[in-house]
Write an enzyme that holds these catalytic residues in place. Structure first.
Site, short mmCIF file in Angstrom:
data_model
loop_
_atom_site.label_atom_id
_atom_site.label_comp_id
_atom_site.label_asym_id
_atom_site.label_seq_id
_atom_site.Cartn_x
_atom_site.Cartn_y
_atom_site.Cartn_z
N HIS A 1 -4.03 -5.38 0.45
CA HIS A 1 -3.59 -6.30 2.49
C HIS A 1 -3.64 -7.50 2.61
O HIS A 1 -4.33 -8.09 1.86
CB HIS A 1 -3.71 -5.02 3.65
N CYS B 1 0.54 -0.84 -0.19
CA CYS B 1 0.01 -0.22 -0.02
C CYS B 1 1.34 1.30 -0.06
O CYS B 1 1.55 1.43 -1.43
CB CYS B 1 -0.84 0.17 1.63
#
Length: 492
Positions: free
Chosen positions: A431, A334
């Site tokens: 994630h 991310c």
């Protein structure tokens, strides 16, 4: 159906409210109750994507898992995600609404109470028991006006409260008795008893302390909870917990991860931390990244530009570049993925302070921050492979450039992430990767060809939740705690 409800509040932050809420949810589930967790307001950059869209604090997602249900935005209607020391993104019913300075939010937070009550009412109509977790402490009387997280919620909804004190911090007698002394009699009337948490040794040694608190407050003690062995096996809510040392048996792969100032979704690392054969180390500010690391992982952040500057202040950028020059592997997740690229553009401040900056240039990609925030569970396949990975996305920004032609994953038919030409640098927006046992084992084997794994992370979390419930059953008067639950009222 209208549920009964009870609330856990603390004498301070990090006294164990989240963990005890999870444990009580698992106990209620095991007793056949239809139970749900609820936290009116949470402040955390550790967020979870709900199956029906939207995000909540990951602590509430773990509590939902303990209750045997899917996470839902109603379980955490107001989530504050700090971007700087003074500004936080305000997420309401799972959707990012605005970014506000702390002073402005404190002045206007009572305006969010209707959203809190709306979510609480929906949960109460769908479950038999709602276990509510407070935030901070009701003893913070300077924050009582316009409060929606503690007594500002409990009083208008008629929810009874159990107060938790942390003996590990010291001064627990004063903190419990002092809470009653500083809050109003009306607020104090909501408290029906107390729990002493994190006791090391023989709890009978605190019998006199319990007697003193009961005499001074006229509140009964529901139990003295020992230091919970299960706690280290479960995802932590607060970044402060990252400072706890971790270790493994006979490590064959050493992984290091810098602790950013706005680190987010750091529980992505938990499966690696618990994996036998992996020596995982969080690197705190002021320390160099170990030279002997096999892999450096840059995890997510709520402010990519802010933590890119923070990284350079710690000279971690030089450590990472030296690690790469020496043949090491680097992974970015991310915000960490965005940092690995050439440039990050955020002229409108969608991810924090407006600006742009050069990245580490380990991936030939650029990132443009946009106003659109992607929040969703995801099922991905490894690019050019046939194995699938489950995870989730919570991010703003779009990354593009030559290295995205070698994506890490394919998510719903679109490429995700990037890989350097030599394969030693990878980035992804996904994630939860390492919670997938198959992916984690394969990725670790790609780092060290002799690595073998038979560890199931999901099974370990379930076992830890059951262990937590067992520990609480042994130390608390659970029947008395559940008996204090009452039917709430819903002011409109």
């Amino acid at each position: 159906m209208t549920a009964k409800a009870l609330m856990l509040q603390g004498t301070g932050s990090d006294v164990g409210k989240s963990l005890l809420t999870a444990g009580l949810c698992r106990i209620a589930k095991r007793r056949g109750l239809k139970v749900a967790p609820f936290k009116p307001q949470n402040m955390s950059n550790n967020a979870a994507a709900c199956p029906d869209g939207g995000e909540i604090g990951r602590a509430q997602a773990l509590q939902a898992r303990a209750a045997g249900i899917d996470p839902h935005v109603d379980m955490n209607p107001v989530l504050l995600k700090p971007q700087t020391d003074r500004i936080a993104q305000v997420v309401v019913h799972g959707k990012a609404m605005t970014a506000m300075e702390a002073s402005k939010y404190m002045a206007e937070r009572h305006s969010f109470l209707p959203a809190v009550i709306e979510s609480f009412e929906r949960l109460s109509s769908a479950y038999e028991l709602v276990i509510v977790e407070g935030a901070g402490s009701p003893a913070e009387v300077n924050l009582r006006a316009r409060d929606i997280a503690n007594m500002g919620f409990a009083l208008p909804t008629n929810v009874p409260v159990c107060l938790i004190g942390d003996i590990e911090k010291g001064g627990v007698i004063a903190s419990v008795v002092g809470t009653q002394a500083v809050i109003s009699p009306e607020d104090a009337s909501r408290i029906k008893g107390f729990i002493i948490n994190k006791f090391r040794g023989d709890p009978r040694l605190f019998d006199d302390g319990v007697t003193f608190i009961e005499r001074e407050t006229d509140w009964p003690c529901f139990g003295v909870v020992p230091w919970l062995r299960s706690a280290s096996k479960l995802p932590a809510e607060d970044a402060v917990s990252l400072q706890q040392p971790t270790s493994s048996n006979a490590p064959s792969i050493k992984i290091a991860a810098p602790m950013f100032s706005r680190i987010a979704n750091f529980d992505d690392a938990d499966p690696l931390r618990l994996e036998s054969g992996v020596d995982f180390q969080w690197v705190p500010p002021g320390q160099a990244i170990p030279r002997d690391a096999d892999v450096i992982i840059l995890f997510g952040t709520k402010s990519t530009l802010g933590d890119l500057a923070f990284m350079r202040e710690q000279n971690w950028d030089q450590d990472i570049l030296a690690h790469h020059r020496a043949g090491g592997h680097v992974l970015g997740v991310c915000g960490g993925y965005q940092m690995l690229g050439k440039t990050i553009f955020d002229p409108h401040g969608h991810d924090g302070t407006p600006g742009s900056a050069e990245g580490l240039k380990l991936l030939d990609v650029e990132t443009a921050m946009t106003g659109e925030k992607r929040v969703a569970p995801a099922m991905a396949s490894i690019h050019a492979g046939d194995s699938t990975v489950s995870g989730y996305e919570i991010h703003v920004g779009h990354s593009f450039g030559p290295d995205t032609a070698r994506p890490f994953f394919d998510v719903a038919g679109r490429p995700d992430g990037a890989t350097s030409p030599d394969g030693r640098v990878q980035g992804t927006y996904l994630h939860g990767l390492f919670s997938d046992n198959g992916f984690r084992a394969a990725w670790l084997k790609s780092i060290h060809e002799d690595f073998q794994s038979d560890f199931s992370y999901d099974a370990s979390v379930e076992a830890a939740l059951d262990e937590l419930a067992d520990e609480l059953e042994a130390s608390l008067n659970v029947d008395a705690i559940f008996a204090m639950a009452a039917e709430p009222r819903f002011p409109h």
